[in-house]
Design a protein around this motif. Structure first.
Motif, PDB file in Angstrom:
ATOM      1  N   CYS A   1      24.302 -46.987 -95.564  1.00 31.65           N
ATOM      2  CA  CYS A   1      24.072 -47.783 -94.188  1.00 31.65           C
ATOM      3  C   CYS A   1      23.429 -49.118 -94.899  1.00 31.65           C
ATOM      4  O   CYS A   1      22.464 -49.957 -93.506  1.00 31.65           O
ATOM      5  N   GLY A   2      23.325 -49.631 -96.442  1.00 32.07           N
ATOM      6  CA  GLY A   2      22.757 -51.068 -96.207  1.00 32.07           C
ATOM      7  C   GLY A   2      21.031 -51.052 -96.074  1.00 32.07           C
ATOM      8  O   GLY A   2      20.170 -52.046 -95.589  1.00 32.07           O
ATOM      9  N   LYS A   3      20.320 -49.574 -96.440  1.00 35.81           N
ATOM     10  CA  LYS A   3      19.016 -49.674 -95.964  1.00 35.81           C
ATOM     11  C   LYS A   3      18.126 -48.616 -97.380  1.00 35.81           C
ATOM     12  O   LYS A   3      18.638 -48.531 -98.604  1.00 35.81           O
ATOM     13  N   GLU A   4      17.346 -48.633 -97.116  1.00 31.31           N
ATOM     14  CA  GLU A   4      16.201 -47.908 -97.875  1.00 31.31           C
ATOM     15  C   GLU A   4      15.427 -46.902 -98.498  1.00 31.31           C
ATOM     16  O   GLU A   4      15.984 -45.980 -99.280  1.00 31.31           O
ATOM     17  N   LEU A   5      15.797 -46.285 -97.310  1.00 29.50           N
ATOM     18  CA  LEU A   5      15.509 -44.531 -97.150  1.00 29.50           C
ATOM     19  C   LEU A   5      16.389 -43.766 -96.217  1.00 29.50           C
ATOM     20  O   LEU A   5      16.746 -44.377 -95.164  1.00 29.50           O
ATOM     21  N   VAL A   6      16.292 -42.828 -96.773  1.00 24.17           N
ATOM     22  CA  VAL A   6      16.857 -41.182 -96.186  1.00 24.17           C
ATOM     23  C   VAL A   6      15.444 -40.328 -95.564  1.00 24.17           C
ATOM     24  O   VAL A   6      15.186 -39.710 -97.153  1.00 24.17           O
ATOM     25  N   LEU A   7      15.854 -39.859 -94.125  1.00 25.54           N
ATOM     26  CA  LEU A   7      15.201 -38.457 -94.149  1.00 25.54           C
ATOM     27  C   LEU A   7      16.135 -37.701 -93.893  1.00 25.54           C
ATOM     28  O   LEU A   7      16.960 -37.744 -92.965  1.00 25.54           O
ATOM     29  N   PRO A   8      16.231 -36.487 -95.046  1.00 24.82           N
ATOM     30  CA  PRO A   8      17.327 -35.212 -94.290  1.00 24.82           C
ATOM     31  C   PRO A   8      16.567 -34.318 -93.355  1.00 24.82           C
ATOM     32  O   PRO A   8      15.600 -33.885 -93.716  1.00 24.82           O
ATOM     33  N   MET A   9      17.833 -34.503 -92.518  1.00 23.64           N
ATOM     34  CA  MET A   9      17.501 -32.781 -91.761  1.00 23.64           C
ATOM     35  C   MET A   9      18.772 -31.967 -91.812  1.00 23.64           C
ATOM     36  O   MET A   9      19.483 -32.149 -92.581  1.00 23.64           O
TER      37      MET A   9
ATOM     38  N   VAL B   1      17.427 -36.815 -83.908  1.00 25.38           N
ATOM     39  CA  VAL B   1      17.573 -37.444 -83.151  1.00 25.38           C
ATOM     40  C   VAL B   1      15.593 -37.321 -82.626  1.00 25.38           C
ATOM     41  O   VAL B   1      14.776 -37.966 -82.848  1.00 25.38           O
ATOM     42  N   GLU B   2      15.522 -36.235 -83.190  1.00 27.95           N
ATOM     43  CA  GLU B   2      13.834 -35.975 -82.600  1.00 27.95           C
ATOM     44  C   GLU B   2      13.471 -36.842 -83.672  1.00 27.95           C
ATOM     45  O   GLU B   2      12.213 -36.751 -83.203  1.00 27.95           O
ATOM     46  N   THR B   3      13.904 -36.901 -84.709  1.00 26.65           N
ATOM     47  CA  THR B   3      13.130 -37.697 -86.193  1.00 26.65           C
ATOM     48  C   THR B   3      12.958 -39.094 -85.575  1.00 26.65           C
ATOM     49  O   THR B   3      11.797 -39.176 -85.813  1.00 26.65           O
ATOM     50  N   GLY B   4      14.286 -39.915 -85.308  1.00 31.78           N
ATOM     51  CA  GLY B   4      14.313 -40.614 -84.906  1.00 31.78           C
ATOM     52  C   GLY B   4      12.976 -40.724 -84.039  1.00 31.78           C
ATOM     53  O   GLY B   4      12.591 -42.541 -83.803  1.00 31.78           O
ATOM     54  N   ILE B   5      13.051 -40.837 -82.390  1.00 32.73           N
ATOM     55  CA  ILE B   5      11.869 -40.283 -81.848  1.00 32.73           C
ATOM     56  C   ILE B   5      10.425 -40.309 -82.046  1.00 32.73           C
ATOM     57  O   ILE B   5       9.479 -41.578 -81.824  1.00 32.73           O
ATOM     58  N   LYS B   6      10.405 -39.250 -83.435  1.00 35.47           N
ATOM     59  CA  LYS B   6       8.802 -39.600 -83.660  1.00 35.47           C
ATOM     60  C   LYS B   6       8.642 -40.392 -84.982  1.00 35.47           C
ATOM     61  O   LYS B   6       7.532 -41.380 -84.962  1.00 35.47           O
ATOM     62  N   VAL B   7       9.603 -41.618 -85.761  1.00 36.04           N
ATOM     63  CA  VAL B   7       9.515 -42.314 -86.129  1.00 36.04           C
ATOM     64  C   VAL B   7       9.003 -43.661 -85.625  1.00 36.04           C
ATOM     65  O   VAL B   7       8.316 -44.521 -85.569  1.00 36.04           O
ATOM     66  N   ALA B   8       9.734 -43.442 -83.736  1.00 36.19           N
ATOM     67  CA  ALA B   8      10.286 -44.677 -83.496  1.00 36.19           C
ATOM     68  C   ALA B   8       8.068 -45.214 -83.134  1.00 36.19           C
ATOM     69  O   ALA B   8       7.156 -45.657 -82.919  1.00 36.19           O
TER      70      ALA B   8
ATOM     71  N   PRO C   1       3.421 -37.729 -95.441  1.00 31.05           N
ATOM     72  CA  PRO C   1       3.422 -36.109 -96.672  1.00 31.05           C
ATOM     73  C   PRO C   1       2.732 -35.092 -95.207  1.00 31.05           C
ATOM     74  O   PRO C   1       1.687 -35.402 -94.881  1.00 31.05           O
ATOM     75  N   GLY C   2       3.869 -34.457 -94.662  1.00 29.89           N
ATOM     76  CA  GLY C   2       3.179 -33.254 -93.959  1.00 29.89           C
ATOM     77  C   GLY C   2       3.539 -33.333 -92.558  1.00 29.89           C
ATOM     78  O   GLY C   2       2.907 -32.403 -91.616  1.00 29.89           O
ATOM     79  N   GLU C   3       3.934 -34.556 -92.411  1.00 23.30           N
ATOM     80  CA  GLU C   3       3.732 -35.333 -90.473  1.00 23.30           C
ATOM     81  C   GLU C   3       5.112 -34.440 -90.222  1.00 23.30           C
ATOM     82  O   GLU C   3       4.988 -34.632 -88.834  1.00 23.30           O
ATOM     83  N   HIS C   4       6.331 -34.687 -91.241  1.00 23.55           N
ATOM     84  CA  HIS C   4       7.721 -34.242 -90.474  1.00 23.55           C
ATOM     85  C   HIS C   4       8.176 -33.555 -91.384  1.00 23.55           C
ATOM     86  O   HIS C   4       8.065 -33.428 -92.561  1.00 23.55           O
ATOM     87  N   GLY C   5       9.382 -32.647 -91.517  1.00 18.60           N
ATOM     88  CA  GLY C   5       9.956 -32.067 -92.316  1.00 18.60           C
ATOM     89  C   GLY C   5      10.720 -30.775 -91.719  1.00 18.60           C
ATOM     90  O   GLY C   5      11.161 -30.715 -90.379  1.00 18.60           O
ATOM     91  N   SER C   6      11.627 -30.097 -92.685  1.00 16.22           N
ATOM     92  CA  SER C   6      12.772 -28.850 -92.292  1.00 16.22           C
ATOM     93  C   SER C   6      12.677 -27.896 -93.337  1.00 16.22           C
ATOM     94  O   SER C   6      12.982 -28.729 -94.428  1.00 16.22           O
ATOM     95  N   THR C   7      12.759 -26.915 -93.542  1.00 16.92           N
ATOM     96  CA  THR C   7      12.829 -25.775 -94.031  1.00 16.92           C
ATOM     97  C   THR C   7      13.508 -26.331 -95.367  1.00 16.92           C
ATOM     98  O   THR C   7      14.646 -26.446 -96.073  1.00 16.92           O
TER      99      THR C   7
END
Ligand code: PLP
Length: 389
Positions: free
Chosen positions: A84-92, A99-106, A268-274
């Protein structure tokens, strides 16, 4: 009576096995799969490399939770960030979660970086959008079937016509954190915006200090003949939302990908998934990225897409009123005099071709990218016969 809740109305076919672009039903009849699970099976059913990777990982470990690190997550994140030419990945896991993660990050970026007042952040979205099925996501849908009866709805979204960059500019206020669009609308019927739309969104977002979030869950990862649909206009969004094909057709894998100055706002703790980032998903996701890095699938989508488009154009006026093609992805509008999209899909099914209708008169064609040109020709011949009947 079936015990499956009736939240879908599938075609009357029960699939038992599959390989490449083909599936077989419980009676042993073979069908060419022109849906590819809405692009989740871009690499075909049971691609040998993906099956080998999965089998190997099944022999090691499958789930640790993010309470501990696993040795597959970092290599996956590193490779996907590079793609992606980016630095970080948040896996879900699922697309809706990305999409929900993108909304929270925004929103978090809006409050912590842009300085929007608490709980005031807004996101501009497009009419005709499809971003998933959660309560927040259907809040900004304009599809009554998906939305009506499921309120109360989440506030904070402004919907403008798709393909109209000026409307986006006009909708942005000081409280706007992000613009969220599909670069090509899939569920809406493969709706391709006017050339320059994505570039203009990029400029507007830069000028107004707003994040550009591209939902590439269906359009991305090879489908349109490029790695991302945004590549068609040489545009890089602030956040990529990825899913579907990222799981190789094997298990749900999704991710939000962005740079540290945006995705780094989450603590840490603000978002996640088992299940997010589990070693099995990460192993499969890494293999998917490696397959895309060869460029082979993008090239196939480009070449075969031209082939598909040429064949579909010949049907315009022969039961088809319009076709829209991007890579190996087509929306085909059926002349109402012939029947509905559903009726054409059912008739194609009896002839061994599986497609899915959308919005009444449209059928969507999105075969696995491993399909052969001769198989596309055969499927087009079945469509020609169905339309001529
Ligand atoms: C399918 C899709 C989603 C939702 O993905 P799920 O895995 O079904 O939750 C979101 N956005 C787009 C563009 C999609 O096509």
């Amino acid at each position: 009576m079936s015990h499956v809740a009736v939240n879908y109305r599938p075609l009357p076919v029960t699939i038992a096995s599959g390989e490449g672009a083909w599936v077989t039903d419980t009676a042993g009849k073979r069908y060419l799969d022109l849906l590819a699970a809405y692009s989740a099976v871009n690499f075909g059913h049971r691609h040998p490399e993906l099956i080998a990777t999965t089998t190997e990982q099944l022999g090691r470990i499958t789930l640790t939770s993010r309470a501990f690190d696993n040795d597959r997550l970092e290599p996956f994140a590193e490779a996907l960030a590079r793609l992606c030419g980016k630095e970080l990945v948040l896996p879900m896991n699922t697309g809706a979660e990305a999409v929900e993660t993108g909304i929270k990050v925004a929103r978090a970026w809006g409050y912590r970086v842009k300085g929007i007042a608490p709980d005031a952040a807004r996101i501009v979205v497009a009419a005709g959008n499809f971003h998933g099925r959660t309560t927040t996501i259907v809040s900004f849908s304009d599809d009554d079937t998906a939305r009506v009866g499921f309120g109360p709805f989440a506030p904070g979204f402004d919907r403008v016509p798709f393909g109209d960059a000026d409307a986006i500019a006009a909708a942005i206020t000081d409280d706007t954190a992000a613009v969220l669009v599909e670069p090509i609308q899939g569920e809406a019927g493969v709706i391709i915006p006017p050339e320059g739309y994505l570039r203009r969104i990029r400029e507007i977002c830069d000028e107004r200090n707003v994040l550009f979030i591209a939902d590439e869950i269906q359009a991305g990862l090879g489908r349109v003949g490029e790695t991302f649909a945004c590549d068609r206009e040489g545009v890089v969004p602030d956040l990529y939302l990825l899913g579907k094909a990222l799981g190789g057709g094997i298990l749900p894998v999704s991710a939000v990908v962005g740079d540290r100055d945006v995705l780094g706002v989450i603590r840490p703790g603000e978002h996640g998934s088992t299940f997010g980032g589990n070693p099995l998903a990460a192993a499969v996701g890494l293999k998917v990225v490696e397959m895309l890095e060869t460029g082979k699938f993008q090239e196939r989508a480009r070449m075969l897409g031209e082939h598909l488009e040429a064949g579909l154009q010949k049907l315009v006026g022969q039961g088809v009123t319009d076709v829209r093609v991007a890579g190996l992805w087509a929306g085909v509008d059926i002349d109402p005099a012939i029947g509905t999209g559903r009726e054409v899909s059912e008739r194609l099914m009896t002839r061994g071709v599986l497609v899915k209708d959308t919005h009444g008169q449209t059928i969507r064609i999105a075969p696995p990218l491993v399909i052969r040109a001769t198989e596309i020709d055969w499927a087009l011949e079945q469509l020609r016969v169905v339309l001529a009947d």
